[in-house]
Design an enzyme around this catalytic site. Structure first.
Site, PDB file in Angstrom:
ATOM      1  N   TYR A 168       0.841  -1.210   0.000  1.00  0.00           N
ATOM      2  CA  TYR A 168       0.000   0.000   0.000  1.00  0.00           C
ATOM      3  C   TYR A 168       0.879   1.265   0.000  1.00  0.00           C
ATOM      4  CZ  TYR A 168      -3.645   3.352   1.259  1.00  0.00           C
ATOM      5  OH  TYR A 168      -4.504   4.431   1.256  1.00  0.00           O
ATOM      6  N   LYS A 172       1.005   4.334  -2.903  1.00  0.00           N
ATOM      7  CA  LYS A 172       0.659   5.736  -2.669  1.00  0.00           C
ATOM      8  C   LYS A 172       1.871   6.657  -2.920  1.00  0.00           C
ATOM      9  CE  LYS A 172      -3.696   5.317  -1.998  1.00  0.00           C
ATOM     10  NZ  LYS A 172      -4.662   5.916  -2.928  1.00  0.00           N
TER      11      LYS A 172
HETATM   12  N1  LIG Z   1      -9.831   6.146   4.615  1.00  0.00           N
HETATM   13  C1  LIG Z   1      -8.636   6.638   4.871  1.00  0.00           C
HETATM   14  O1  LIG Z   1      -8.260   6.835   6.025  1.00  0.00           O
HETATM   15  C2  LIG Z   1      -7.703   7.003   3.739  1.00  0.00           C
HETATM   16  C3  LIG Z   1      -6.517   7.660   4.052  1.00  0.00           C
HETATM   17  C4  LIG Z   1      -5.658   8.025   3.039  1.00  0.00           C
HETATM   18  C5  LIG Z   1      -5.989   7.758   1.730  1.00  0.00           C
HETATM   19  N2  LIG Z   1      -7.134   7.108   1.440  1.00  0.00           N
HETATM   20  C6  LIG Z   1      -7.417   6.844   0.026  1.00  0.00           C
HETATM   21  O2  LIG Z   1      -8.675   7.394  -0.282  1.00  0.00           O
HETATM   22  C7  LIG Z   1      -9.306   6.617  -1.288  1.00  0.00           C
HETATM   23  C8  LIG Z   1     -10.687   6.185  -0.805  1.00  0.00           C
HETATM   24  O3  LIG Z   1     -10.523   5.446   0.378  1.00  0.00           O
HETATM   25  P1  LIG Z   1     -11.754   5.065   1.317  1.00  0.00           P
HETATM   26  O4  LIG Z   1     -11.236   5.016   2.707  1.00  0.00           O
HETATM   27  O5  LIG Z   1     -12.926   5.906   1.020  1.00  0.00           O
HETATM   28  O6  LIG Z   1     -11.990   3.551   0.863  1.00  0.00           O
HETATM   29  P2  LIG Z   1     -13.310   2.658   0.882  1.00  0.00           P
HETATM   30  O7  LIG Z   1     -14.284   3.152   1.876  1.00  0.00           O
HETATM   31  O8  LIG Z   1     -12.826   1.245   0.984  1.00  0.00           O
HETATM   32  O9  LIG Z   1     -13.905   2.900  -0.563  1.00  0.00           O
HETATM   33  C9  LIG Z   1     -13.146   2.554  -1.675  1.00  0.00           C
HETATM   34  C10 LIG Z   1     -13.928   2.882  -2.913  1.00  0.00           C
HETATM   35  O10 LIG Z   1     -13.136   2.493  -4.027  1.00  0.00           O
HETATM   36  C11 LIG Z   1     -13.892   1.615  -4.823  1.00  0.00           C
HETATM   37  N3  LIG Z   1     -13.008   0.656  -5.473  1.00  0.00           N
HETATM   38  C12 LIG Z   1     -12.177  -0.246  -4.911  1.00  0.00           C
HETATM   39  N4  LIG Z   1     -11.553  -0.942  -5.867  1.00  0.00           N
HETATM   40  C13 LIG Z   1     -11.998  -0.459  -7.046  1.00  0.00           C
HETATM   41  C14 LIG Z   1     -11.727  -0.768  -8.397  1.00  0.00           C
HETATM   42  N5  LIG Z   1     -10.866  -1.741  -8.738  1.00  0.00           N
HETATM   43  N6  LIG Z   1     -12.354  -0.076  -9.373  1.00  0.00           N
HETATM   44  C15 LIG Z   1     -13.226   0.904  -9.047  1.00  0.00           C
HETATM   45  N7  LIG Z   1     -13.541   1.245  -7.784  1.00  0.00           N
HETATM   46  C16 LIG Z   1     -12.921   0.556  -6.803  1.00  0.00           C
HETATM   47  C17 LIG Z   1     -14.914   0.968  -3.911  1.00  0.00           C
HETATM   48  O11 LIG Z   1     -16.090   0.653  -4.619  1.00  0.00           O
HETATM   49  P3  LIG Z   1     -16.491  -0.787  -5.186  1.00  0.00           P
HETATM   50  O12 LIG Z   1     -16.104  -1.790  -4.151  1.00  0.00           O
HETATM   51  O13 LIG Z   1     -17.968  -0.658  -5.403  1.00  0.00           O
HETATM   52  O14 LIG Z   1     -15.745  -0.915  -6.469  1.00  0.00           O
HETATM   53  C18 LIG Z   1     -15.227   2.123  -2.976  1.00  0.00           C
HETATM   54  O15 LIG Z   1     -16.214   2.952  -3.536  1.00  0.00           O
HETATM   55  C19 LIG Z   1      -8.363   5.456  -1.577  1.00  0.00           C
HETATM   56  O16 LIG Z   1      -7.568   5.769  -2.698  1.00  0.00           O
HETATM   57  C20 LIG Z   1      -7.523   5.371  -0.325  1.00  0.00           C
HETATM   58  O17 LIG Z   1      -6.270   4.788  -0.571  1.00  0.00           O
HETATM   59  C21 LIG Z   1      -7.994   6.731   2.414  1.00  0.00           C
END
Ligand SMILES: NC(=O)c1ccc[n+]([C@@H]2O[C@H](COP(=O)([O-])OP(=O)(O)OC[C@H]3O[C@@H](n4cnc5c(N)ncnc54)[C@H](OP(=O)(O)O)[C@@H]3O)[C@@H](O)[C@H]2O)c1
Length: 189
Positions: A168, A172
């Site tokens: 991961y 990133k």
């Molecule tokens: N949450 C945090 O604390 C955090 C911190 C830093 C960065 N981020 C980044 O922010 C972004 C969103 O994270 P999140 O926490 O909101 O994650 P999440 O709640 O797990 O949601 C992830 C989203 O991405 C979609 N997804 C996953 N694989 C996919 C694929 N192959 N094609 C298309 N859509 C896909 C999922 O939808 P489906 O399953 O319906 O496809 C879901 O809508 C990510 O890039 C993550 O690395 C998150």
């Protein structure tokens, strides 16, 4: 929360494409943009779970009857589906103004040496290769009109690595580096 009339003015009639809009930050971003634009915006919501996108769309339309929302199943890890997806957009949504590369995943916390190959490929394919493929495919639209915004969802994990983040974190870091190059290449446009 209101972002004021200037935000709504800037977003008015803009076409905003969000990946991973079925949950989490992507879903929240769709709601924030709809709110900031007071519904005067066109959202393309994509993810793998179309049912979740459709219920988000229903709730947005209920709140903002004039908003335009297109929901499409798109798995960004399947990079060969990206150009056909863009080619198939209805005319009303084809001229994208804002690309939000949000889809991403953190799979497992295994130490290096024991990481599943499926997790390695799943993360790189989605977080990096999918993001790059979609950016490459959308960029000609932006260059043609000399306008557009790209938001790439990175993570502190791309700067500060931690045990168990053997894949991961580098995905990133790649997003961070790719975004920096993109900014430097496009700053003159
Ligand atoms: N949450 C945090 O604390 C955090 C911190 C830093 C960065 N981020 C980044 O922010 C972004 C969103 O994270 P999140 O926490 O909101 O994650 P999440 O709640 O797990 O949601 C992830 C989203 O991405 C979609 N997804 C996953 N694989 C996919 C694929 N192959 N094609 C298309 N859509 C896909 C999922 O939808 P489906 O399953 O319906 O496809 C879901 O809508 C990510 O890039 C993550 O690395 C998150």
């Amino acid at each position: 929360m209101s972002y004021g009339p200037k935000a709504a003015e800037r977003l008015a009639q803009k076409v905003v494409l969000i990946t991973g809009a079925s949950a989490g930050i992507g879903e929240a971003t769709a709601k924030e943009i709809a709110d900031a634009a007071a519904g005067d915006v066109k959202l393309i919501l994509t993810a793998r779970r179309k049912d979740k996108l459709d219920s988000l769309s229903d709730s947005l339309i209920k709140q903002y009857p004039d908003i335009k929302v297109l929901t499409t199943e798109l798995d960004v890890s399947k990079t060969d589906t990206i150009q056909p997806f863009l080619n198939g957009l209805p005319e009303e949504f084809a001229d994208i103004d804002v690309l939000i590369n949000n889809a991403g995943k953190a799979l497992g916390r295994d130490d290096i040496g024991t990481i599943l190959q499926d997790d390695i490929e799943g993360m790189f394919q989605t977080n990096v290769l999918g993001l790059i493929a979609l950016t490459q495919a959308v960029l000609p639209i932006f260059k043609k009109k000399n306008s557009g915004d790209i938001v790439n969802l990175g993570s502190i994990a791309g700067r500060d690595s931690y045990p168990g983040g053997g894949i991961y974190c580098p995905t990133k870091a790649a997003v961070k580096s790719f975004s920096q190059v993109l900014r430097k290449e496009l700053i003159n446009t």
